[in-house]
Design an enzyme around this catalytic site. Structure first.
Site, mmCIF file in Angstrom:
data_model
loop_
_atom_site.group_PDB
_atom_site.id
_atom_site.type_symbol
_atom_site.label_atom_id
_atom_site.label_comp_id
_atom_site.label_asym_id
_atom_site.label_seq_id
_atom_site.Cartn_x
_atom_site.Cartn_y
_atom_site.Cartn_z
ATOM 1 N N ASP A 8 38.747 47.404 39.380
ATOM 2 C CA ASP A 8 39.438 48.618 38.947
ATOM 3 C C ASP A 8 40.668 48.771 39.847
ATOM 4 O OD1 ASP A 8 38.446 49.592 41.353
ATOM 5 O OD2 ASP A 8 37.302 51.240 40.474
ATOM 6 N N CYS A 66 35.638 46.947 43.512
ATOM 7 C CA CYS A 66 36.050 48.341 43.296
ATOM 8 C C CYS A 66 36.129 48.984 44.679
ATOM 9 C CB CYS A 66 35.106 49.074 42.331
ATOM 10 S SG CYS A 66 33.422 49.334 42.903
ATOM 11 N N THR A 68 33.796 50.724 46.404
ATOM 12 C CA THR A 68 32.588 50.497 47.209
ATOM 13 C C THR A 68 31.770 49.284 46.765
ATOM 14 O OG1 THR A 68 31.297 51.847 45.690
ATOM 15 C CG2 THR A 68 32.285 52.991 47.579
ATOM 16 N N HIS A 99 18.261 33.753 48.525
ATOM 17 C CA HIS A 99 16.976 34.335 48.120
ATOM 18 C C HIS A 99 17.006 34.969 46.729
ATOM 19 C CE1 HIS A 99 15.095 34.740 52.416
ATOM 20 N NE2 HIS A 99 15.593 33.545 52.178
ATOM 21 N N HIS A 134 11.180 31.629 46.113
ATOM 22 C CA HIS A 134 12.148 32.635 45.653
ATOM 23 C C HIS A 134 12.342 32.597 44.144
ATOM 24 C CE1 HIS A 134 12.909 33.598 49.751
ATOM 25 N NE2 HIS A 134 13.174 32.315 50.020
#
Ligand code: RB5
Length: 148
Positions: A8, A66, A68, A99, A134
């Site tokens: 964004d 973005c 965060t 993982h 995993h």
């Protein structure tokens, strides 16, 4: 090797860092998002496109930036088969691949800064999925409680 990359307005510089790295490494990159002020984009509109492309196998890997990283990951992870990880440091970059077999790397430019995004993405790309125990855990991610 096809990658899809989006941001964004809060992640444009970080997206450009990611683009530089991916192109240096020979990825064919489809890039989406605003190019600068005052153009704005709502992060879900971008994340939907990246998650659709990755989960339909049109792209092998997605990168989202973005402010965060959180809204991008929340949106992308609505898609079965999407494993979007918010990467904040080298350890999460490595472990989300080793993982969790993450297939979408999400970054917060307002958290880590644009310059770090190239380095963190490099660590993400350089880390293979460990498979083994995993694999079973990753397969359980798309199981929904109550589903037969
Ligand atoms: C945009 O201001 C900001 O809300 C967005 O980039 C992101 O941080 C959302 O998760």
């Amino acid at each position: 090797m096809k990658a899809i990359l989006g941001s964004d307005h809060a992640g444009i510089s970080g997206r450009k860092e990611a683009l530089r790295l991916l192109e240096q490494r020979g990825w064919e990159v489809h890039e989406i998002g605003p190019e600068g002020d005052p153009e704005k984009a709502d992060y879900p509109d971008i994340a939907h496109q990246i998650a659709q492309s990755v989960t339909s196998n049109e792209s092998e890997m997605g990168v989202l930036v973005c402010g965060t990283g959180q809204g991008m990951a929340m949106t992308a992870n609505r898609y079965p088969g999407a494993r979007a990880a918010v990467i904040t440091d080298s350890f999460t970059a490595e472990m989300s691949r080793a993982h969790n077999d993450a297939n979408i790397a999400c970054f917060g430019e307002r958290v880590v800064g644009a310059a770090a995004i190239g380095q963190l993405l490099a660590r993400f790309l350089d880390t293979p999925f460990e498979e083994g125990r995993h694999m079973t855990r990753v397969e359980k991610i798309d199981q929904v409680i109550g589903e037969v």
